[in-house]
Scaffold this active site. Sequence first.
Site, PDB file in Angstrom:
ATOM      1  N   ASP A 240     -67.769 -27.565  20.747  1.00  0.00           N
ATOM      2  CA  ASP A 240     -68.635 -26.598  20.074  1.00  0.00           C
ATOM      3  C   ASP A 240     -69.212 -27.275  18.834  1.00  0.00           C
ATOM      4  O   ASP A 240     -68.485 -27.576  17.881  1.00  0.00           O
ATOM      5  CB  ASP A 240     -67.763 -25.376  19.691  1.00  0.00           C
ATOM      6  N   HIS A 241     -70.506 -27.505  18.855  1.00  0.00           N
ATOM      7  CA  HIS A 241     -71.136 -28.290  17.787  1.00  0.00           C
ATOM      8  C   HIS A 241     -71.143 -27.548  16.449  1.00  0.00           C
ATOM      9  O   HIS A 241     -71.413 -28.138  15.408  1.00  0.00           O
ATOM     10  CB  HIS A 241     -72.575 -28.653  18.211  1.00  0.00           C
ATOM     11  N   ARG A 242     -70.829 -26.245  16.456  1.00  0.00           N
ATOM     12  CA  ARG A 242     -70.762 -25.522  15.182  1.00  0.00           C
ATOM     13  C   ARG A 242     -69.556 -25.975  14.363  1.00  0.00           C
ATOM     14  O   ARG A 242     -69.541 -25.859  13.151  1.00  0.00           O
ATOM     15  CB  ARG A 242     -70.639 -24.001  15.443  1.00  0.00           C
TER      16      ARG A 242
END
Length: 420
Positions: free
Chosen positions: A390-392
């Site tokens: 999850d790039h967040r």
Amino acid sequence: MTGQKILVPDMGDFKNVEIIEVLVEEGQRIKKNDSLITLESDKSSVEVPSTHEGIIEKINVKVGDKVNQGDLILNLKTDKISKEIKKIQNNEPENKIAKNIIKDIEKTKIAAPVVHKSSITETKSASPKVRKFARELGANVSAIPGSQRAGRVSEEDVKNYIRSQVTVNGGKVQKKIQEEEYPHEDFGNIELKEIPRVKKLSGPQLVRSWTEIPHVTQHDEIDITEMEQFRSSLYDYYSGEIVKVTPLAFITKALVSALKKFPNFNASIDTNQNKIIYKKYFHIGFAVDTPHGLMVPKIRDADQMNIKEIGEALKKTSKLCRELKIDKKEFFGGSMTISSLGGIGGTFFTPIINPPEVAILGVGKSFDRLVKIKNKFASRKILPISLSYDHRIIDGAEGARFCVYLGECLGKDFAFKLAV
Ligand code: CAO
């Protein structure tokens, strides 16, 4: 006092069935066909509707009671009766309508209500709160796959269903358009089958993950030659028998080590409080291919197990899934998931994160490759991996470091790395 008794109607197979909801209250005004109670059998649930309108005087049943045809549900003070009695008491001039209503009164005094089976709403069971929630979102509870016991629908099921029914386009939420321009049968023979229950349940979860989580997938190759030599030489010290452990047990152990070094991967996002939850436990999920569909149970406290114990837990847990004997809770509360297709084939793929987790490790089938080492060619065993995150929460650099570290844990110094 003149009133109307509402009894449990003839409902075919429903005998000695439990009341799981009472949907009305004493003193409440109800209309004909309003649902009064929900009954639940092993197979399904039904809502019993009112045969008359009026004000509820007394409810004779409660949740948990078992009822049969003819049992009294409640006493109703019907509007028609009370209005007409008033008219008669006030000596209002008789007319044709009044006569008819008096006939009605007499009929209701002696006749037990007859509920035709078609007027009973066969329904998915759900609490009144969940029903209200679904109604507010414009969803029909009976169309929502329930994940609870006997298919009961939870609030989370409603949310997942709604998510699966909408798509975000230019920041606006739109209802999905699923109509094809031409029906499939226009092009040849087709067969229509039910989507298996496990797939119905996992579908909305996958849509949620794919549409809500900004995925990055990083592919890498790990030289597992020494680890594989060691794995194939394992035998029981006491019995002398060969110990069969698949590469997945080693990969699980390496993943635990990587999660300790990179805590961002053992996390979840708390969207309500806008915070990150860091988990201090190491429960590794692994995707199991079953005839009923994909399941993702957890190996609990994998950090406290050795490789042989992990291997046994993988076998035992996947067997429980395939035999549908696994406890539902075992699908929740994970750190990170491994999706291994190594026993089947293929190299790289894009695994979809299993929320609320933030990363998943895909594993392909290892293969031999000739590699030039110190001017000599040697055959090495290469394991393809695909890490989605999850790039967040996780940056690309951290994703790359995670893969490099996994490579070290499974590489030539694996014994040293996995022992610590
Ligand atoms: N490379 C080469 N061989 C591998 C391997 C790999 N990465 N992983 C496993 N193998 C070998 C095993 O050693 C075993 O060999 P032997 O028969 O010689 O002992 C064989 O492949 C079969 O292994 P397995 O699949 O039975 O066992 P596993 O521990 O590797 O996996 C499980 C267990 C439950 C993960 C697996 O059975 C399974 O269901 N895999 C599918 C998961 C899946 O569907 N993922 C996709 C999810 S997204 O849709």
